[in-house]
Design an enzyme around this catalytic site. Structure first.
Site, PDB file in Angstrom:
ATOM      1  N   GLN A 271      -4.449   1.854  15.160  1.00  0.00           N
ATOM      2  CA  GLN A 271      -3.305   2.390  14.413  1.00  0.00           C
ATOM      3  C   GLN A 271      -2.506   3.398  15.242  1.00  0.00           C
ATOM      4  O   GLN A 271      -1.272   3.337  15.286  1.00  0.00           O
ATOM      5  CB  GLN A 271      -3.825   3.051  13.133  1.00  0.00           C
ATOM      6  CG  GLN A 271      -2.737   3.462  12.148  1.00  0.00           C
ATOM      7  CD  GLN A 271      -3.318   3.994  10.829  1.00  0.00           C
ATOM      8  OE1 GLN A 271      -4.524   3.924  10.592  1.00  0.00           O
ATOM      9  NE2 GLN A 271      -2.453   4.514   9.973  1.00  0.00           N
TER      10      GLN A 271
ATOM     11  N   HIS B 221      -4.481  13.622   1.178  1.00  0.00           N
ATOM     12  CA  HIS B 221      -4.673  12.735   2.336  1.00  0.00           C
ATOM     13  C   HIS B 221      -3.484  12.844   3.287  1.00  0.00           C
ATOM     14  O   HIS B 221      -3.657  12.948   4.506  1.00  0.00           O
ATOM     15  CB  HIS B 221      -4.842  11.292   1.857  1.00  0.00           C
ATOM     16  CG  HIS B 221      -4.879  10.273   2.955  1.00  0.00           C
ATOM     17  ND1 HIS B 221      -5.956  10.134   3.800  1.00  0.00           N
ATOM     18  CD2 HIS B 221      -3.974   9.339   3.344  1.00  0.00           C
ATOM     19  CE1 HIS B 221      -5.711   9.148   4.668  1.00  0.00           C
ATOM     20  NE2 HIS B 221      -4.518   8.657   4.414  1.00  0.00           N
TER      21      HIS B 221
ATOM     22  N   THR C  73      -8.990  -5.959   3.550  1.00  0.00           N
ATOM     23  CA  THR C  73      -8.832  -5.024   2.433  1.00  0.00           C
ATOM     24  C   THR C  73      -9.779  -5.520   1.347  1.00  0.00           C
ATOM     25  O   THR C  73      -9.829  -6.725   1.085  1.00  0.00           O
ATOM     26  CB  THR C  73      -7.379  -5.030   1.906  1.00  0.00           C
ATOM     27  OG1 THR C  73      -6.498  -4.709   2.984  1.00  0.00           O
ATOM     28  CG2 THR C  73      -7.193  -4.042   0.766  1.00  0.00           C
TER      29      THR C  73
ATOM     30  N   ARG D 284      -8.564   3.271  13.259  1.00  0.00           N
ATOM     31  CA  ARG D 284      -7.700   4.406  13.596  1.00  0.00           C
ATOM     32  C   ARG D 284      -7.178   4.361  15.018  1.00  0.00           C
ATOM     33  O   ARG D 284      -6.070   4.840  15.295  1.00  0.00           O
ATOM     34  CB  ARG D 284      -8.467   5.718  13.396  1.00  0.00           C
ATOM     35  CG  ARG D 284      -9.043   5.921  12.015  1.00  0.00           C
ATOM     36  CD  ARG D 284      -7.985   5.921  10.953  1.00  0.00           C
ATOM     37  NE  ARG D 284      -8.563   6.109   9.618  1.00  0.00           N
ATOM     38  CZ  ARG D 284      -7.865   6.009   8.502  1.00  0.00           C
ATOM     39  NH1 ARG D 284      -6.567   5.697   8.529  1.00  0.00           N
ATOM     40  NH2 ARG D 284      -8.444   6.188   7.334  1.00  0.00           N
TER      41      ARG D 284
ATOM     42  N   GLU E   3      -9.178   4.069  -2.447  1.00  0.00           N
ATOM     43  CA  GLU E   3      -7.900   3.923  -3.144  1.00  0.00           C
ATOM     44  C   GLU E   3      -8.087   3.327  -4.540  1.00  0.00           C
ATOM     45  O   GLU E   3      -9.059   2.631  -4.809  1.00  0.00           O
ATOM     46  CB  GLU E   3      -6.950   2.999  -2.351  1.00  0.00           C
ATOM     47  CG  GLU E   3      -6.692   3.458  -0.926  1.00  0.00           C
ATOM     48  CD  GLU E   3      -5.481   2.797  -0.290  1.00  0.00           C
ATOM     49  OE1 GLU E   3      -4.719   2.128  -1.010  1.00  0.00           O
ATOM     50  OE2 GLU E   3      -5.318   2.967   0.935  1.00  0.00           O
TER      51      GLU E   3
ATOM     52  N   LYS F 164      -4.787  -2.488   9.966  1.00  0.00           N
ATOM     53  CA  LYS F 164      -5.101  -2.611   8.543  1.00  0.00           C
ATOM     54  C   LYS F 164      -5.316  -4.066   8.129  1.00  0.00           C
ATOM     55  O   LYS F 164      -6.035  -4.329   7.165  1.00  0.00           O
ATOM     56  CB  LYS F 164      -3.932  -2.068   7.703  1.00  0.00           C
ATOM     57  CG  LYS F 164      -3.514  -0.647   8.018  1.00  0.00           C
ATOM     58  CD  LYS F 164      -4.369   0.352   7.276  1.00  0.00           C
ATOM     59  CE  LYS F 164      -3.768   1.749   7.331  1.00  0.00           C
ATOM     60  NZ  LYS F 164      -4.514   2.679   6.456  1.00  0.00           N
TER      61      LYS F 164
ATOM     62  N   GLU G 133     -10.854   3.629   3.418  1.00  0.00           N
ATOM     63  CA  GLU G 133      -9.950   4.484   2.643  1.00  0.00           C
ATOM     64  C   GLU G 133     -10.205   4.230   1.166  1.00  0.00           C
ATOM     65  O   GLU G 133     -10.180   3.082   0.717  1.00  0.00           O
ATOM     66  CB  GLU G 133      -8.480   4.221   3.001  1.00  0.00           C
ATOM     67  CG  GLU G 133      -8.127   4.683   4.415  1.00  0.00           C
ATOM     68  CD  GLU G 133      -6.618   4.774   4.673  1.00  0.00           C
ATOM     69  OE1 GLU G 133      -5.843   4.125   3.938  1.00  0.00           O
ATOM     70  OE2 GLU G 133      -6.232   5.496   5.615  1.00  0.00           O
TER      71      GLU G 133
ATOM     72  N   ASP H 245       0.838  -1.188   0.000  1.00  0.00           N
ATOM     73  CA  ASP H 245       0.000   0.000   0.000  1.00  0.00           C
ATOM     74  C   ASP H 245       0.881   1.248   0.000  1.00  0.00           C
ATOM     75  O   ASP H 245       1.768   1.383   0.844  1.00  0.00           O
ATOM     76  CB  ASP H 245      -0.909  -0.010   1.231  1.00  0.00           C
ATOM     77  CG  ASP H 245      -2.133   0.861   1.028  1.00  0.00           C
ATOM     78  OD1 ASP H 245      -2.465   1.180  -0.133  1.00  0.00           O
ATOM     79  OD2 ASP H 245      -2.777   1.209   2.028  1.00  0.00           O
TER      80      ASP H 245
ATOM     81  N   ASP I  23      -9.060   0.231   1.807  1.00  0.00           N
ATOM     82  CA  ASP I  23      -8.081  -0.134   2.834  1.00  0.00           C
ATOM     83  C   ASP I  23      -8.718   0.154   4.201  1.00  0.00           C
ATOM     84  O   ASP I  23      -8.430   1.158   4.845  1.00  0.00           O
ATOM     85  CB  ASP I  23      -6.825   0.712   2.607  1.00  0.00           C
ATOM     86  CG  ASP I  23      -5.790   0.529   3.697  1.00  0.00           C
ATOM     87  OD1 ASP I  23      -5.756  -0.545   4.308  1.00  0.00           O
ATOM     88  OD2 ASP I  23      -5.019   1.482   3.935  1.00  0.00           O
TER      89      ASP I  23
ATOM     90  N   GLU J  94     -10.553  12.083   7.763  1.00  0.00           N
ATOM     91  CA  GLU J  94     -10.389  13.432   7.219  1.00  0.00           C
ATOM     92  C   GLU J  94     -11.693  14.230   7.303  1.00  0.00           C
ATOM     93  O   GLU J  94     -11.695  15.386   7.714  1.00  0.00           O
ATOM     94  CB  GLU J  94      -9.925  13.335   5.766  1.00  0.00           C
ATOM     95  CG  GLU J  94      -8.549  12.715   5.622  1.00  0.00           C
ATOM     96  CD  GLU J  94      -8.241  12.325   4.189  1.00  0.00           C
ATOM     97  OE1 GLU J  94      -8.468  11.148   3.828  1.00  0.00           O
ATOM     98  OE2 GLU J  94      -7.804  13.201   3.420  1.00  0.00           O
TER      99      GLU J  94
END
Lengths: 432, 432
Positions: free
Chosen positions: A245, A139, A262, A242, A206, A258, A204, A132, A238, A379
């Site tokens: 993480q 971002h 996926t 949070r 992507e 993560k 996410e 990734d 993805d 975000e």
């Protein structure tokens, strides 16, 4: 050219299809009901069975070789053949499926097609390794701001296409629900971590890249040849926890935050299908360094940037019960990539790392500069501080059980049939 | 018991063998000259062909099932069978290869054995995913000190078995030379990075763990069952380019600084062979937090700690030309692991991440507290500041082209035949 770009198919559902008109022809792995997996090409609401087309004598030469390279395990051997046979297959199928084909009526009765709705789709390839990247600069800025308001981008960002190794075993199509992960988190103000279901589950948005031929260990792929090693593209979610993480990622990067899941879209959209939709490579902002020579190729720049509209939608349990349509959370574009796919491929291999057919790259979250273009809830809600209010009155800081995330992509250009990627879907279920 | 622990084999080279006496019986994948890969067991200087033993009618039941599960691609399906069949195979082979076997002379003539020196060894399994941990606390302290002298360990270290995803495609046996990687580095005092061969190439002394049955996505492996999911152990050299690493690793962790090569030893030493060499689990230092409940199991603690002596040796071009033996750079032990293998396995799966047979875990560098016990040049030379002087007068800050790194491991206990892991070797060659 414009005639060719608007050609119609005798597969009538393809004409004007939002995703799979004649001009797309994405590759995939599918099973007709009760049958073994095989390679196919999406056309309208149908799937063309490549093996059946080959056995019916409708393909020859490189096109036949490409059609028959896939196995029930995936398209890896087809990806390994590279651009030549893949292009030959595309040209053959463009002719075969054309509405003007002299034997169109006969072909329509030849049992080459399966209704998508009656088939099961599979991961298109065995993924050797999944990597990734982090090439969405907006971002990177948005996330960096949450940690370092005055200095959001780290010093390496504009030199290095930042990436990390991901977990291949949990990449899937989202046909299995996304179980909310358990893990360690440090609550604000706490000095010791707790354990339990993630409270800050996120998506996410992507772009995914499927690798073609690849390179031997100890060798590298020069930037001028990098595009030859891309087999195609997909959407990629993805999924990210949070809170896990934030607690785990120092000093070695994201891991369990993560690796629980996926999700990719099932169809491999080829570079050929995307070719008409490239647009001028955006200039680097003034003052940004030029890429180091190993990452710069005039041909790569002149090939233009991928110009793919990317969309995230949310369907909550509440919306589902009320019969509401999914609500858009963000609309972005691959033009937000700071590095090209060729730069990602070349950087990845420059140290001699072996890339193999069927390896998967993610772009990293591709947010635009505006809030309506953000590709993650982290975000949109500024790390959960500004919850999002949905049209039906529900609010979200992060994802709740029952939430389904849907990614879509679309390429539009005047005088060309639009193409899409199909959907990348995944629904969150409660932690085990 | 002590008789059994010193039993001898009719394979005479096994008796007193440094690595592979009757008591070890590690599993591997090998090819006799010009023949296809197959599963085998190292015994002295020979390899027992498991398929041949099965076909000769010398194995039955679970032992036969285990012996015949392997394919020419690897031992994955054998690993998937779990501990029961693996133990049955061990018991059958202990009896079959025993010097007291009633048909020993006949067996010795039955073409079951191949000389190791005449065979090619292969990676023992197809590696789905490779994960590298960081459980060597002295290494974490030593590396942390280089960056944060007053606060070397990050706050999560004593709660989280820190790990990151590694690159599976470049894990090998070291039979292909290790090409020095090219990459971006930021020279001290520079504001812009340069590009070229790594100047700070290093090794890392690690224990490797081969995963057995594994878990479904969305489920997890409870700590009390974690040992059932370990198929065996090997040595692992996590080659590292420190200058690439320093520039690339923020914010997502090591990437190209590691992915150019990882080397493992070919033989899979089983948990059964290591059983006699476990010693009391070292107490956590006073003041350290207790593991969170999901990481704590009384049975895991009582099973004891792996007590394996680990050694790194260097053979330079200069030593090779002068006919000198390799020189020891470090002597450490798996007792330096802060987390048990069971804790690593359970932590890895606690978020629902799917572990599969043939996945590989690295422990992270297992340094001891003293300089003579350090498992990397980064630590020995304090980041290159204190070059090491070798017995022949050469000096090393980091590895030079032509340097060969040799890892060895050994288990010793009074009243037991010592066992070893065989070697993990890799030689550095110039950048491409």
């Amino acid at each position: 050219m414009s005639d060719a770009n608007l050609r119609r198919s005798w597969v009538t559902s393809a004409n004007g299809h939002a995703d799979f008109p004649l001009q797309n022809l994405p590759l995939g792995l599918f099973s007709p009901a009760g049958q073994a997996p095989r390679a196919g090409v999406a056309i309208g609401d149908e799937i063309l069975d490549l093996d059946a087309a080959g056995r019916a004598g409708l393909l020859e030469g490189d096109a036949l070789r490409a059609a028959q390279a896939a196995t029930r395990d995936g398209l890896n051997a087809l990806f390994a053949l590279g651009a030549g046979p893949r292009r030959a297959l595309r040209e053959a199928l463009l002719a075969l499926l054309d509405a003007d084909h002299s034997r169109a009526a006969e072909l329509a009765g030849a049992n080459l097609l399966h209704r998508q709705a009656d088939c099961r789709l599979h991961l298109p390839a065995r993924i050797g390794d999944y990597t990734d990247f982090y090439v969405g600069i907006h971002h990177a800025v948005n996330v960096g701001k949450l940690f370092r308001p005055d200095n959001p981008l780290l010093p390496n960002y504009k030199y290095v296409p930042i990436g990390y190794h991901g977990r291949a075993s949990t990449v899937g199509l989202g046909d299995v629900d996304i179980r909310r992960p358990n893990g360690q988190t440090l609550k604000p103000g706490a000095t010791e971590p707790g354990f339990g279901p993630s409270q800050r589950l996120d998506y996410e948005l992507e772009l995914g890249v499927w690798i073609g031929p690849g390179n031997a260990q100890g060798e590298s792929i020069p930037i001028a040849r990098a595009r030859d090693h891309v087999a195609g593209f997909c959407l990629l979610n993805d999924w990210s926890a949070r809170d896990l993480q934030a607690w785990e990622y120092q000093p070695l990067g994201p891991f369990l935050s993560k690796s629980f899941a996926t999700t990719v879209s099932p169809w491999v959209v080829t570079p050929e299908a995307l070719e008409p939709f490239r647009s001028a490579q955006p200039a680097r902002p003034e003052g940004d360094p030029q890429p180091l020579p190993y990452l710069y190729d005039e041909g790569d720049q002149q090939a233009g940037a991928l110009n793919i509209e990317l969309e995230v939608l949310l369907l909550t349990e509440g919306m589902r019960e009320a019969g509401l349509a999914p609500e858009r959370l963000g609309l972005s574009n691959t033009l937000n990539m700071y590095w090209t796919v060729a730069q990602m491929v070349t950087h990845h291999s420059v140290n001699g790392c072996k890339l193999q057919p069927g390896d998967l790259l993610g772009s990293g979250t591709l947010s635009g500069p505006e809030r309506s273009q953000f590709g993650s809830l982290l975000e949109i809600t500024e790390g959960g501080k500004q919850p999002l209010t949905l049209a039906n009155g529900e609010t979200r800081s992060f994802l709740q059980d029952g939430d389904e995330i849907i990614l879509r992509a679309r390429c539009v250009r005047e005088g060309h049939a639009s193409i899409g990627f199909g959907e990348c879907r995944g629904k969150v279920v409660a932690a085990g």
